[in-house]
Design a protein around this motif. Structure first.
Motif, PDB file in Angstrom:
ATOM      1  N   UNK A   1       4.095  -8.025  19.481  1.00 46.36           N
ATOM      2  CA  UNK A   1       4.964  -7.833  17.940  1.00 46.36           C
ATOM      3  C   UNK A   1       4.029  -6.640  17.569  1.00 46.36           C
ATOM      4  N   UNK A   2       2.123  -7.009  17.892  1.00 46.16           N
ATOM      5  CA  UNK A   2       1.249  -6.464  16.666  1.00 46.16           C
ATOM      6  C   UNK A   2       1.820  -4.900  17.713  1.00 46.16           C
ATOM      7  N   UNK A   3       1.963  -4.388  18.592  1.00 46.91           N
ATOM      8  CA  UNK A   3       2.112  -2.442  18.310  1.00 46.91           C
ATOM      9  C   UNK A   3       2.863  -2.327  17.999  1.00 46.91           C
ATOM     10  N   UNK A   4       4.668  -3.294  16.976  1.00 55.39           N
ATOM     11  CA  UNK A   4       5.342  -2.684  16.711  1.00 55.39           C
ATOM     12  C   UNK A   4       5.318  -2.743  14.680  1.00 55.39           C
ATOM     13  N   UNK A   5       4.049  -3.723  14.731  1.00 54.34           N
ATOM     14  CA  UNK A   5       3.376  -3.794  13.692  1.00 54.34           C
ATOM     15  C   UNK A   5       3.901  -2.315  12.524  1.00 54.34           C
ATOM     16  N   UNK A   6       3.495  -1.641  12.900  1.00 58.23           N
ATOM     17  CA  UNK A   6       2.717  -0.179  11.759  1.00 58.23           C
ATOM     18  C   UNK A   6       4.122   0.809  11.465  1.00 58.23           C
ATOM     19  N   UNK A   7       5.458   0.562  12.830  1.00 55.99           N
ATOM     20  CA  UNK A   7       6.490   1.706  12.689  1.00 55.99           C
ATOM     21  C   UNK A   7       7.075   0.365  11.893  1.00 55.99           C
ATOM     22  N   UNK A   8       7.477  -1.110  12.104  1.00 51.91           N
ATOM     23  CA  UNK A   8       7.770  -2.071  11.290  1.00 51.91           C
ATOM     24  C   UNK A   8       7.770  -2.208   9.679  1.00 51.91           C
ATOM     25  N   UNK A   9       6.401  -1.985   9.351  1.00 49.37           N
ATOM     26  CA  UNK A   9       5.915  -2.158   8.084  1.00 49.37           C
ATOM     27  C   UNK A   9       6.257  -0.819   7.098  1.00 49.37           C
ATOM     28  N   UNK A  10       5.973   0.729   8.023  1.00 45.94           N
ATOM     29  CA  UNK A  10       6.405   1.352   7.863  1.00 45.94           C
ATOM     30  C   UNK A  10       7.618   2.006   7.267  1.00 45.94           C
ATOM     31  N   UNK A  11       8.626   1.553   8.188  1.00 44.57           N
ATOM     32  CA  UNK A  11       9.676   2.103   7.331  1.00 44.57           C
ATOM     33  C   UNK A  11      10.403   2.288   5.997  1.00 44.57           C
ATOM     34  N   UNK A  12      10.825   3.189   5.723  1.00 42.42           N
ATOM     35  CA  UNK A  12      11.208   3.768   4.342  1.00 42.42           C
ATOM     36  C   UNK A  12      12.487   2.966   3.822  1.00 42.42           C
ATOM     37  N   UNK A  13      13.165   2.325   5.522  1.00 43.26           N
ATOM     38  CA  UNK A  13      14.693   1.940   4.940  1.00 43.26           C
ATOM     39  C   UNK A  13      14.498   0.065   4.293  1.00 43.26           C
ATOM     40  N   UNK A  14      12.889  -0.014   4.694  1.00 39.98           N
ATOM     41  CA  UNK A  14      13.431  -1.657   4.537  1.00 39.98           C
ATOM     42  C   UNK A  14      12.006  -1.772   3.342  1.00 39.98           C
ATOM     43  N   UNK A  15      12.382  -1.337   2.379  1.00 31.49           N
ATOM     44  CA  UNK A  15      11.500  -1.525   1.133  1.00 31.49           C
ATOM     45  C   UNK A  15      12.320  -2.124   0.487  1.00 31.49           C
ATOM     46  N   UNK A  16      11.917  -2.846  -0.468  1.00 31.51           N
ATOM     47  CA  UNK A  16      12.024  -3.841  -1.558  1.00 31.51           C
ATOM     48  C   UNK A  16      12.162  -4.149  -2.556  1.00 31.51           C
ATOM     49  N   UNK A  17      12.509  -4.422  -3.850  1.00 31.15           N
ATOM     50  CA  UNK A  17      12.158  -4.406  -5.337  1.00 31.15           C
ATOM     51  C   UNK A  17      11.640  -5.485  -5.386  1.00 31.15           C
ATOM     52  N   UNK A  18      11.065  -7.010  -5.180  1.00 28.71           N
ATOM     53  CA  UNK A  18      10.608  -8.572  -5.129  1.00 28.71           C
ATOM     54  C   UNK A  18      10.407  -8.565  -6.845  1.00 28.71           C
ATOM     55  N   UNK A  19      11.138  -9.392  -7.648  1.00 23.11           N
ATOM     56  CA  UNK A  19      11.080  -9.143  -8.696  1.00 23.11           C
ATOM     57  C   UNK A  19       9.531 -10.711  -9.180  1.00 23.11           C
ATOM     58  N   UNK A  20       9.541 -10.806 -10.495  1.00 24.22           N
ATOM     59  CA  UNK A  20       8.424 -11.712  -9.845  1.00 24.22           C
ATOM     60  C   UNK A  20       8.619 -13.004 -10.883  1.00 24.22           C
ATOM     61  N   UNK A  21      10.547 -12.614 -10.528  1.00 21.46           N
ATOM     62  CA  UNK A  21      11.313 -14.340 -10.707  1.00 21.46           C
ATOM     63  C   UNK A  21      11.002 -14.679  -9.287  1.00 21.46           C
ATOM     64  N   UNK A  22      11.434 -14.312  -8.949  1.00 25.15           N
ATOM     65  CA  UNK A  22      11.187 -14.354  -7.246  1.00 25.15           C
ATOM     66  C   UNK A  22       9.919 -15.033  -6.515  1.00 25.15           C
ATOM     67  N   UNK A  23       9.186 -14.052  -6.670  1.00 28.34           N
ATOM     68  CA  UNK A  23       7.552 -14.834  -6.905  1.00 28.34           C
ATOM     69  C   UNK A  23       7.494 -15.949  -7.103  1.00 28.34           C
ATOM     70  N   UNK A  24       7.672 -16.029  -8.346  1.00 24.17           N
ATOM     71  CA  UNK A  24       7.685 -17.578  -9.108  1.00 24.17           C
ATOM     72  C   UNK A  24       8.401 -18.544  -8.513  1.00 24.17           C
ATOM     73  N   UNK A  25       9.978 -18.435  -7.804  1.00 29.49           N
ATOM     74  CA  UNK A  25      10.116 -18.955  -7.042  1.00 29.49           C
ATOM     75  C   UNK A  25      10.154 -20.190  -5.863  1.00 29.49           C
TER      76      UNK A  25
END
Length: 579
Positions: free
Chosen positions: A525-549
């Motif tokens: 899994x670690x071998x794919x971590x960089x490619x996975x976390x740097x994928x621009x299609x998988x960037x999301x906006x997380x709101x403060x409410x979601x973090x608080x929830x």
């Protein structure tokens, strides 16, 4: 074959007519069925109803035994069984209605397994939560509400233990049958509607009785440590019980009473050392790993949509065989199996010889495509409106597809249904295998950005998601399904926004049993971590409410563990895991 149907009645006039009507309506020769009802001193209209049913006839026999008082479930069952002579004794609760094909299904199971001592029928709408082997359908114990036992096996172990008044007597009988060399099997197509469980939750008597019986069985089968752990478990439940009116009073009364009634269990082990040495009991978490409960709603209408299961494999026919056996046991009939084999067609011959009875589409061109691309090729070939992935080393329990599909039927607007799983550390054949529930309580976007909460085989989804937003991420050697779920997330309509839709584990997710094997998987899994976390299609906006929830949910979980007296153990396990 001939069956003695043994029922125990106790103020059961509400259930007698429906139970007998269903038995008279079975697709079977009624002359082969002998009904024996052991009445435990009913004070309502049960006996007149039984006499009326006796006069109707139609069966090969109808016997009513009046015990004169409440002997308990096991003792009454023994008395009924002793009055019969058929090769099979079918212990059936009176608050049930058998399916028309139940005896034909039992006939078929008995022919397939001449070594079997007993068979457990499927209870609907809510089954018990114990684990069964999804490949062989062997079960560690069978519910006494729908338990068909071979008479020779029953006589060998001398029936139920009459020292157990009610609850856990079926577990005890199951263990003694297995200790004597008999095997027990679950028969998913032998269906029985059990009204006691129609609400999906236990009653106070069952809840308290199960803890009481568990404690007594530890004296009979367990080690000193098992007994000690049983006392800790019982006292913890006494201090932090599930809420029922008067629950602590019942728990305390049973706990004090057990000291007066433990001696037959304590001395049994010394008189039956061979059975004790078999160590049938698996006490952690109860009598077997608990996969939870779920109420099954009836399917609306007659026509059932086609579900396609995509099985990814690569030159491992001996592993693939188990996954396909679990698919053969599915209770959902409208099923297509797409076997996508990467590389050489090694499994083709096995599929043709051993699984010609299944609706299998074989996807293979002799080339190597990789895990993700191979799965996508299989999904593209699927004809079903709904898709479900299953890797070749994982398994479905028999009710997997049916539970997920009926949940989708309740929410026709949904595009996917999220289930739960059991984590298997090892193999089904290994005695030291660990099996534990793998339910993720919080499945939100914020949580999914941190970790993959969805084992690939737990999700059933509409094929349109695959067609519109793509499938498994082919550029990754791992995390390929995590990437797919995150791409579906903004578009797919879910049933429950915060957690799984079904908390009953309907599948098994196999993981390495050794620390070396687990480390090797994590390295992959670690071998794919960089490619996975740097994928621009998988960037999301997380709101403060979601973090608080998320924070509020975490605090609520900690408080729940604290109230149940489990917080210290939980934190200690987490600390050990992180070392």
């Amino acid at each position: 074959m001939r069956y003695d149907i043994v029922l125990v009645s106790y103020n059961s006039e509400r259930w007698i007519p429906g139970c007998m009507e269903a038995l008279r309506s079975v697709d079977y020769d009624l002359a082969q069925l002998h009904v024996l009802v052991a009445d435990n001193g009913s004070q309502d209209g049960t006996l007149p109803l039984l006499q009326a049913e006796q006069e109707k006839g139609g069966f090969g026999g109808f016997t009513v035994l009046q015990n004169g008082g409440n002997l308990g479930f096991g003792a009454a069952c023994n008395r009924g069984a002793n009055k019969g002579g058929a090769p099979f004794v079918f212990f059936l609760n009176v608050d049930t209605r058998v399916d028309a094909g139940v005896f034909r299904a039992l006939d078929e199971a008995a022919q397939q397994h001449p070594e079997a001592g007993g068979f457990e029928c499927r209870q609907i709408p809510c089954e018990t939560g114990h684990h069964i082997d999804p490949v062989s359908l062997e079960t560690p114990w069978a519910s006494g509400a729908v338990f068909c036992v071979r008479r020779t096996a029953l006589e060998q172990v001398r029936g139920f233990d009459e020292h157990i008044f009610m609850y856990c007597e079926d577990v005890d009988l199951s263990w003694r049958l297995r200790a004597s060399g008999w095997r027990l099997f679950y028969v998913p197509r032998a269906k029985v509607t059990h009204y006691c469980y129609e609400n999906g939750g236990p009653k106070l008597s069952e809840y308290a009785g199960s803890f009481y019986g568990n404690l007594l069985l530890r004296y009979k089968y367990g080690s000193v440590r098992d007994i000690w752990n049983g006392h800790k478990m019982y006292l913890n439940a006494l201090m932090h019980p599930v809420h029922f009116d008067g629950v602590r009073r019942v728990f305390l009364k049973n706990y004090l009473r057990h000291f007066l009634r433990l001696w037959p269990f304590w001395f049994w082990r010394f008189q039956n050392r061979d059975a004790f040495a078999a160590k049938m009991a698996r006490f952690d978490g109860g009598f077997s790993p608990d996969r939870g409960l779920h109420v099954l709603d009836p399917w609306p209408g007659d026509e059932k949509p086609l579900v396609s299961v995509i099985v990814r494999t690569c030159a491992r026919p001996e592993v693939l065989r188990g996954a396909l056996c679990s698919l053969r046991n599915q209770t959902w009939e409208s099923l297509e199996i797409v076997v996508a084999e990467d590389g050489e067609p090694v499994s083709r011959e096995m599929l043709e010889q051993e699984f010609s009875d299944l609706n299998i589409v074989y996807c293979n061109d002799g080339k190597r495509h990789g895990r993700a691309a191979n799965g996508n090729r299989g999904a593209a070939m699927a004809r079903g409106e709904y898709l479900n992935f299953l890797d070749d080393d994982d398994y479905f329990y028999p009710d997997h597809i049916e539970l997920l599909m009926t949940e989708l039927a309740r929410h026709p607007q949904a595009d996917m249904v999220l289930g739960s799983s059991m984590a298997l550390f090892g193999t089904l054949e290994q005695a030291e295998t660990r099996l534990q529930n793998m339910t993720f309580d919080h499945i939100t976007l914020f949580r999914m950005c941190q970790m993959n909460c969805i084992p690939i085989q737990t999700v059933l989804f509409r094929k349109k998601l695959f067609e519109q937003y793509g499938g498994l991420e082919e550029s990754l050697d791992a995390h390929e399904d995590w990437s797919m779920w995150l791409r579906y997330w903004p578009h797919a309509k879910r049933i429950h926004e915060q957690g799984p839709d079904i908390r009953r584990a309907t599948s098994i997710f196999v993981q390495p049993a050794t620390s070396d094997g687990q480390q090797a998987r994590m390295d992959k899994y670690r071998q794919s971590n960089r490619a996975f976390f740097e994928n621009e299609e998988l960037r999301f906006d997380v709101t403060l409410k979601q973090m608080r929830d998320f924070y509020d949910e975490m605090i609520a979980d900690m408080r729940c563990l604290e109230a149940r007296g489990e917080l210290h153990d939980y934190l200690e396990k987490q600390a050990n895991r992180d070392r």
